[in-house]
Write an enzyme that holds these catalytic residues in place. Structure first.
Site, PDB file in Angstrom:
ATOM      1  N   GLU A 125       0.846  -1.190   0.000  1.00 57.58           N
ATOM      2  CA  GLU A 125       0.000   0.000   0.000  1.00 57.58           C
ATOM      3  C   GLU A 125       0.882   1.240   0.000  1.00 57.58           C
ATOM      4  O   GLU A 125       2.116   1.157   0.096  1.00 57.58           O
ATOM      5  CB  GLU A 125      -0.959   0.000   1.199  1.00 57.58           C
ATOM      6  CG  GLU A 125      -1.980  -1.126   1.149  1.00 57.58           C
ATOM      7  CD  GLU A 125      -2.954  -1.100   2.317  1.00 57.58           C
ATOM      8  OE1 GLU A 125      -2.829  -0.205   3.172  1.00 57.58           O
ATOM      9  OE2 GLU A 125      -3.829  -1.978   2.368  1.00 57.58           O
ATOM     10  N   HIS A 255      -8.611  10.468   3.775  1.00 62.71           N
ATOM     11  CA  HIS A 255      -8.317   9.405   2.817  1.00 62.71           C
ATOM     12  C   HIS A 255      -8.530   9.940   1.402  1.00 62.71           C
ATOM     13  O   HIS A 255      -9.538  10.572   1.111  1.00 62.71           O
ATOM     14  CB  HIS A 255      -9.213   8.191   3.061  1.00 62.71           C
ATOM     15  CG  HIS A 255      -8.691   6.940   2.430  1.00 62.71           C
ATOM     16  ND1 HIS A 255      -8.751   6.717   1.074  1.00 62.71           N
ATOM     17  CD2 HIS A 255      -8.065   5.861   2.956  1.00 62.71           C
ATOM     18  CE1 HIS A 255      -8.196   5.550   0.794  1.00 62.71           C
ATOM     19  NE2 HIS A 255      -7.769   5.016   1.923  1.00 62.71           N
ATOM     20  N   ARG A 304      -0.514   9.096   2.113  1.00 59.85           N
ATOM     21  CA  ARG A 304      -1.895   9.529   1.915  1.00 59.85           C
ATOM     22  C   ARG A 304      -2.062  11.047   1.902  1.00 59.85           C
ATOM     23  O   ARG A 304      -2.870  11.583   1.140  1.00 59.85           O
ATOM     24  CB  ARG A 304      -2.788   8.915   3.003  1.00 59.85           C
ATOM     25  CG  ARG A 304      -3.024   7.434   2.797  1.00 59.85           C
ATOM     26  CD  ARG A 304      -3.866   6.848   3.898  1.00 59.85           C
ATOM     27  NE  ARG A 304      -4.142   5.440   3.639  1.00 59.85           N
ATOM     28  CZ  ARG A 304      -4.782   4.648   4.470  1.00 59.85           C
ATOM     29  NH1 ARG A 304      -5.206   5.122   5.635  1.00 59.85           N
ATOM     30  NH2 ARG A 304      -5.005   3.389   4.165  1.00 59.85           N
ATOM     31  N   HIS A 365     -10.686  10.464   7.516  1.00 60.14           N
ATOM     32  CA  HIS A 365     -10.524   9.019   7.637  1.00 60.14           C
ATOM     33  C   HIS A 365      -9.927   8.594   8.976  1.00 60.14           C
ATOM     34  O   HIS A 365     -10.421   7.664   9.599  1.00 60.14           O
ATOM     35  CB  HIS A 365      -9.640   8.519   6.497  1.00 60.14           C
ATOM     36  CG  HIS A 365      -9.386   7.041   6.528  1.00 60.14           C
ATOM     37  ND1 HIS A 365     -10.415   6.108   6.541  1.00 60.14           N
ATOM     38  CD2 HIS A 365      -8.227   6.326   6.537  1.00 60.14           C
ATOM     39  CE1 HIS A 365      -9.902   4.892   6.549  1.00 60.14           C
ATOM     40  NE2 HIS A 365      -8.582   4.979   6.569  1.00 60.14           N
ATOM     41  N   ARG A 400      -0.319   8.944   9.439  1.00 58.91           N
ATOM     42  CA  ARG A 400      -0.261   7.496   9.606  1.00 58.91           C
ATOM     43  C   ARG A 400       0.117   6.805   8.315  1.00 58.91           C
ATOM     44  O   ARG A 400      -0.469   7.057   7.265  1.00 58.91           O
ATOM     45  CB  ARG A 400      -1.612   6.971  10.093  1.00 58.91           C
ATOM     46  CG  ARG A 400      -1.679   5.451  10.181  1.00 58.91           C
ATOM     47  CD  ARG A 400      -3.022   5.013  10.708  1.00 58.91           C
ATOM     48  NE  ARG A 400      -4.107   5.287   9.778  1.00 58.91           N
ATOM     49  CZ  ARG A 400      -4.574   4.423   8.872  1.00 58.91           C
ATOM     50  NH1 ARG A 400      -4.019   3.243   8.744  1.00 58.91           N
ATOM     51  NH2 ARG A 400      -5.596   4.743   8.108  1.00 58.91           N
TER      52      ARG A 400
END
Length: 562
Positions: A125, A255, A304, A365, A400
């Protein structure tokens, strides 16, 4: 700010050794560990056991399980994503203990996807330089982990050493007499409201030697979020009122790829997992341009915050309200097999992931900040522990890394439970009588929820500015917090009840978030200021901490990182 919620006096009392609040991966893990180690545990959850944010985690759980991967490489990726604000000690704990904790989940019954040789399948990811994402059912990892842990709780539910109370909202953390500095004393338990019938009906008090908050995030402070409706910031607000220190509150992860269904849609929105881009999907603007190639070397797999901010800038450049996620080139059979949940959910909206472009835009998110804790979950209030998204362990810093959240909840819940066990055995944590804290009580009418959410979305949203944050602060300050007090004409604006208590928590969280976002005059990670677009390590490589002073005023402190 208020130091307690307006609520009826407790009508019943239960006494236990430890109280765990929340039933995601962090709360369930903590409760299971404590149940085996201390005489009596109370697990309180706001809805059913199998509710909360963990169920919605599609992407997976990150751990260095591959022979060619290592905890050191996982640590390096986490530090980069965190924008220079991670605590390396906390990250080292995460990546070192994480693989064993994930293997233990298998022992507890979690069924992860495997490769033909029987080993756990690993994918990649955004922000990761190795395949280290464990998944289940393709895109239902959180649901599988939750299923396995809930089954473990159900197996011991009638054990006299554990009690589970569902459909219960924890109102306030109870504390003992204040110290010489006027701050609240040690934790004594919690007050909670139970919706139902019987002995545990209404407001009660659970008294305990330790309280573990595992209450999740703050998504409902915004108009749109991927968080479930229960994510109203209850834990972070209760901890603040009890005297705990908050940290990194301004770092909110939006997100990048949340299903866009129109400007008027609000509430919990469907997430299109990071793993879809991890498998090779592209982002296109409404002119068909793959814009991430010019933004970051990792293109769609950039951290992100980078992707979310790039999308917002592209929306402004093209005058659009969404971009497109294009996975068509990955093949229909692969997409249906790898992402069955996402595929089915999109079909409900008339979108076929295998043949259609998917409209997406950023939405709130994850909250990288929370209640400041050490490496065993301890907060600044003796006996109060936090684990999972409600905690600020220092693992995430400013942003994160994808799929580190489930791992953080798992690793630090184990650590907190074992520390509590030791402290109870040593007699360091013991029962005490609560006292009423000095300061005001508050209640915000549920009718004000949309007003609060609009201020949070327009102020400390994806892109922030001084003007926008000051306007948001003013709007939040204008929200009445005395809905429980009768007006001059005898009217009672609102009675203390669940929707009002939740809205009060949302208001307090939004107020702290706005204040900290206004104070940090730079951009990094989940905090982007259009008026301070650059990262400023010279002045802002630090943690911004927030707490209530003895008079109930919000006080901010700049704390250098070690």
């Amino acid at each position: 700010m208020a130091t307690r919620l307006a609520a009826p006096a407790p009508g019943w009392t239960v006494e236990v050794d430890a109280i765990v609040v929340g039933s995601g991966i962090a709360g369930l893990t903590a409760a299971l560990e404590l149940r085996a180690r201390v005489p009596r545990v109370l697990l309180v959850t706001k809805d059913r056991l199998a509710s909360g944010s963990t169920v919605w985690a599609q992407g997976g759980i990150a751990a260095a399980l591959a022979p060619e991967d290592s905890p050191a490489a996982h640590l390096a990726d986490t530090l980069v994503a965190g924008g220079g604000l991670c605590d390396p000690r906390a990250v080292e704990v995460l990546v070192t203990e994480g693989p064993q904790r994930v293997r233990e989940l298998v022992g507890l019954g979690a069924v992860f996807d495997t490769s033909p040789d029987g080993r756990i399948s690993l994918t990649r990811e955004g922000g990761h330089h190795a395949d280290r994402i464990v998944h289940a059912g393709g895109d239902a990892t959180g649901a599988e982990i939750s299923r396995a842990l809930v089954a473990q709780i159900e197996a011991v539910r009638h054990d006299p050493g554990i009690e589970v109370i569902e459909h219960a909202l924890v109102l306030d953390v109870l504390t003992g007499p204040a110290g010489p500095d006027g701050r609240p004393g040690a934790v004594c338990g919690v007050t909670l409201h139970v919706i139902g019938e019987g002995q545990r009906d209404g407001v009660g008090a659970a008294l305990g030697k330790a309280v573990v908050l595992a209450t999740g995030g703050i998504g409902q402070a915004f108009r749109s979020s991927t968080n479930p409706p229960q994510a109203t910031g209850d834990g972070i607000a209760a901890a603040l009122r009890a005297g705990a220190v908050l940290g990194d509150v301004e770092f909110v992860q939006f997100h990048p790829t949340v299903l866009w269904l129109g400007a008027g849609v609000k509430g919990q929105l469907a997430l299109i997992s990071e793993a879809v881009r991890g498998e090779g999907a592209y982002l296109l603007d409404t002119d068909g341009v793959r814009f991430m190639l010019d933004v970051h070397p990792m293109a769609e797999l950039a951290p992100r915050d980078v992707v979310a901010h790039a999308i917002v800038r592209q929306l402004a450049a093209t005058g659009s309200d969404h971009v497109w996620l294009d996975a068509r080139h990955l093949g229909g059979d692969f997409l249906r097999r790898r992402f069955p949940t996402i595929h089915e959910r999109l079909l409900e909206h008339g979108i076929d992931l295998t043949t259609d472009l998917v409209p997406v835009a950023p939405a709130q998110h994850y909250h990288s900040g929370g209640v400041v804790s050490d490496l065993v979950g301890r907060t600044s209030v003796r006996g109060l522990y936090v684990v999972g998204e409600v905690a600020c362990t220092g693992v995430h810093g400013a942003n994160r890394l994808a799929s580190n959240s489930l791992l953080e909840g798992l690793v630090f819940a184990h650590r907190a439970a074992r520390h509590i066990t030791d402290q109870v055995a040593y007699g360091t944590l013991r029962h005490a009588d609560p006292v009423q804290r000095a300061g005001d009580e508050a209640l915000v009418a549920a009718a004000s929820r949309s007003r609060v959410q609009r201020a949070a979305t327009d102020g400390p949203g994806v892109l922030r500015s001084s003007d926008g944050l000051r306007r948001a602060a003013g709007r939040l300050a204008d929200v009445p917090t005395d809905a429980h007090e009768r007006q001059d004409d005898g009217r009672l604006p609102a009675a203390p009840q669940v929707a009002e208590w939740e809205t009060t928590n949302v208001h307090q969280v939004a107020s702290v978030l706005t204040a900290t976002a206004l104070a940090r005059e730079e951009s990094r990670g989940g905090h982007a200021r259009s008026d301070f677009p650059d990262r400023d390590d010279e002045h802002w490589r630090l943690r911004l901490e927030a707490r209530l002073d003895p008079d109930g005023r919000l006080a901010l402190a700049r704390v250098p990182l070690g």
